[in-house]
Design a protein around this motif. Structure first.
Motif, mmCIF file in Angstrom:
data_model
loop_
_atom_site.group_PDB
_atom_site.id
_atom_site.type_symbol
_atom_site.label_atom_id
_atom_site.label_comp_id
_atom_site.label_asym_id
_atom_site.label_seq_id
_atom_site.Cartn_x
_atom_site.Cartn_y
_atom_site.Cartn_z
ATOM 1 N N GLU A 127 0.510 -1.380 -0.242
ATOM 2 C CA GLU A 127 -0.377 -0.168 -0.163
ATOM 3 C C GLU A 127 0.656 1.404 -0.547
ATOM 4 O O GLU A 127 0.657 2.650 -0.722
ATOM 5 N N TYR B 245 1.883 -12.019 5.536
ATOM 6 C CA TYR B 245 0.762 -11.107 6.449
ATOM 7 C C TYR B 245 0.829 -10.453 5.315
ATOM 8 O O TYR B 245 -0.372 -9.527 6.099
ATOM 9 N N ARG B 246 1.947 -9.515 5.254
ATOM 10 C CA ARG B 246 1.734 -7.712 4.675
ATOM 11 C C ARG B 246 0.332 -8.342 3.759
ATOM 12 O O ARG B 246 -0.458 -7.325 2.809
ATOM 13 N N ARG C 52 -1.715 -10.686 3.194
ATOM 14 C CA ARG C 52 -3.623 -10.874 4.051
ATOM 15 C C ARG C 52 -3.818 -9.597 4.453
ATOM 16 O O ARG C 52 -5.064 -9.391 4.038
ATOM 17 N N ASP C 53 -3.179 -9.185 4.664
ATOM 18 C CA ASP C 53 -3.641 -7.364 5.826
ATOM 19 C C ASP C 53 -4.081 -6.576 4.030
ATOM 20 O O ASP C 53 -4.904 -6.316 4.253
ATOM 21 N N TRP C 54 -4.011 -6.227 3.292
ATOM 22 C CA TRP C 54 -3.832 -5.480 1.692
ATOM 23 C C TRP C 54 -4.722 -6.934 1.109
ATOM 24 O O TRP C 54 -5.663 -5.729 1.115
ATOM 25 N N LYS D 175 -7.300 -7.711 3.011
ATOM 26 C CA LYS D 175 -8.166 -8.348 3.725
ATOM 27 C C LYS D 175 -9.526 -7.221 2.918
ATOM 28 O O LYS D 175 -10.666 -7.533 3.075
ATOM 29 N N ASP E 196 -7.475 -19.427 9.058
ATOM 30 C CA ASP E 196 -6.419 -18.304 8.705
ATOM 31 C C ASP E 196 -4.341 -18.863 7.649
ATOM 32 O O ASP E 196 -5.239 -18.500 7.045
ATOM 33 N N CYS F 61 -1.627 -16.126 0.250
ATOM 34 C CA CYS F 61 -1.032 -15.070 0.586
ATOM 35 C C CYS F 61 0.581 -14.613 0.127
ATOM 36 O O CYS F 61 1.465 -14.173 0.090
#
Ligand code: CO
Ligand code: CO
Length: 326
Positions: free
Chosen positions: A4, A253-254, A256-258, A260, A270, A277
């Motif tokens: 992001e 994890y990055r 996945r957060d983007w 989401k 999960d 991801c």
């Protein structure tokens, strides 16, 4: 830097205005494409990274296959490459020789020419290529032209990121690592050639943003929703187990957060979400084709020894760009 914040920085740059630039930076596509004449467009791309495996020759092969992948993801043929090298003075120069030999062999396998490059001193080794390819402008595969009704084909299983991370910690079984290495050094040339025989509406390759990240980019750039079936998505043997042990790289994890905020996922646990991801090195092609052409493509892929699967379909844009169903 996460995807992001990075894209925010890149958006500050001026957007090039030239009708001959068929694909520029604004669609998050795999490569830039510049049309020369009615029959010819140039594909230009660059990719390099730090070692993902211990053996320098294998690292060279993987880095080159990964860089060339963006040419295949546009439907093109690699023509000309330059080495990009960072290398520390504390390491024996023979190691660098092996990295370059691996890259050179892979470029030759792709039928392209390695015409030089640039090396600089660096704290850790880095290697990759700048690559130029050719494509007929009408045979160009963008990531922004997927159509509702298309089927989605993936040409390599996912899971190389979590396996590489586990391998660095000596936690991955040797046969699991060997399978991941074989996959990462496999060119997407055969997959591209097989898909060229069908009508491909859109294509991208699965790399650092993971399958869901690149699928979300395709969905947003195309103004559609991609519906992926989790159970249909091929995953490398051993990757799930290593993921369940918490061996995912930070990038998973990055990603996945983007993803989401762009994803509707019910009933997917999960670990499975993180696998999808997982940042891939030299991952497969994700192609969007009309269903009858998908059947033809699968037959052609199988003829060429490429294990590919239909993993979902494209629907008119709904609330989320991506839907993941069990
Ligand atoms: Co790409
Ligand atoms: Co790339």
């Amino acid at each position: 830097m996460g995807p992001e914040t990075l894209s925010h920085v890149l958006r500050q740059l001026p957007v090039p205005q030239d009708a001959r630039l068929l694909v520029g930076p604004h669609t998050g596509d795999d490569a830039a494409v510049y049309v020369l004449d009615e029959e010819t467009a140039l594909i230009v791309t660059v990719d390099f990274f730090t070692p993902v495996v211990d053996d320098p020759y294998t690292f060279g092969q993987i880095a080159a296959a990964n860089a060339l992948s963006d040419v295949y993801a546009m439907g093109g043929r690699p023509l000309l490459c330059l080495n990009l090298v960072g290398f520390p003075t504390c390491l024996p120069v023979e190691v660098l020789g092996e990295i370059l030999r691996g890259g050179c062999d892979k470029v030759a396998e792709a039928g392209a020419i390695l015409a030089g490059g640039h090396t600089l001193e660096d704290d850790e080794p880095k290697y990759g290529l700048a690559a130029v390819g050719l494509v007929h402008p009408e045979g160009l595969w963008r990531n922004s032209t997927a159509r509702a009704g298309d089927a989605l084909i993936l040409t390599k299983p996912v899971g190389t990121g979590v396996i590489n991370t586990a391998a660095k910690a000596d936690m991955a079984p040797p046969e699991v690592v060997a399978a991941a290495i074989e996959l990462m050094r496999t060119l997407n040339a055969a997959a591209c050639d097989a898909l060229r025989g069908a009508r491909v509406n859109a294509c991208t390759d699965v790399t650092g943003f993971g399958l869901l990240g690149h699928a979300a980019e395709m969905a947003e750039a195309s103004g559609v929703t991609l519906v992926l079936r989790a159970e249909a998505i091929p995953v490398l043997e051993g990757a799930r187990e290593l993921g369940a042990m918490g061996m995912f790289p930070a990038g998973a994890y990055r990603n996945r957060d983007w993803v989401k905020g762009r994803l509707a996922a019910g009933g997917v646990d999960d670990t499975d979400l993180l696998i999808l991801c997982d940042p891939q090195t030299s991952g497969g092609l994700l192609a969007s084709l009309p269903p009858d052409h998908a059947a033809l493509a699968l037959a052609r892929l199988s003829e060429r020894g490429v294990t590919a699967k239909v993993i979902g379909e494209v629907v008119p844009r709904r609330q989320a760009a991506l839907e993941l169903v069990p």
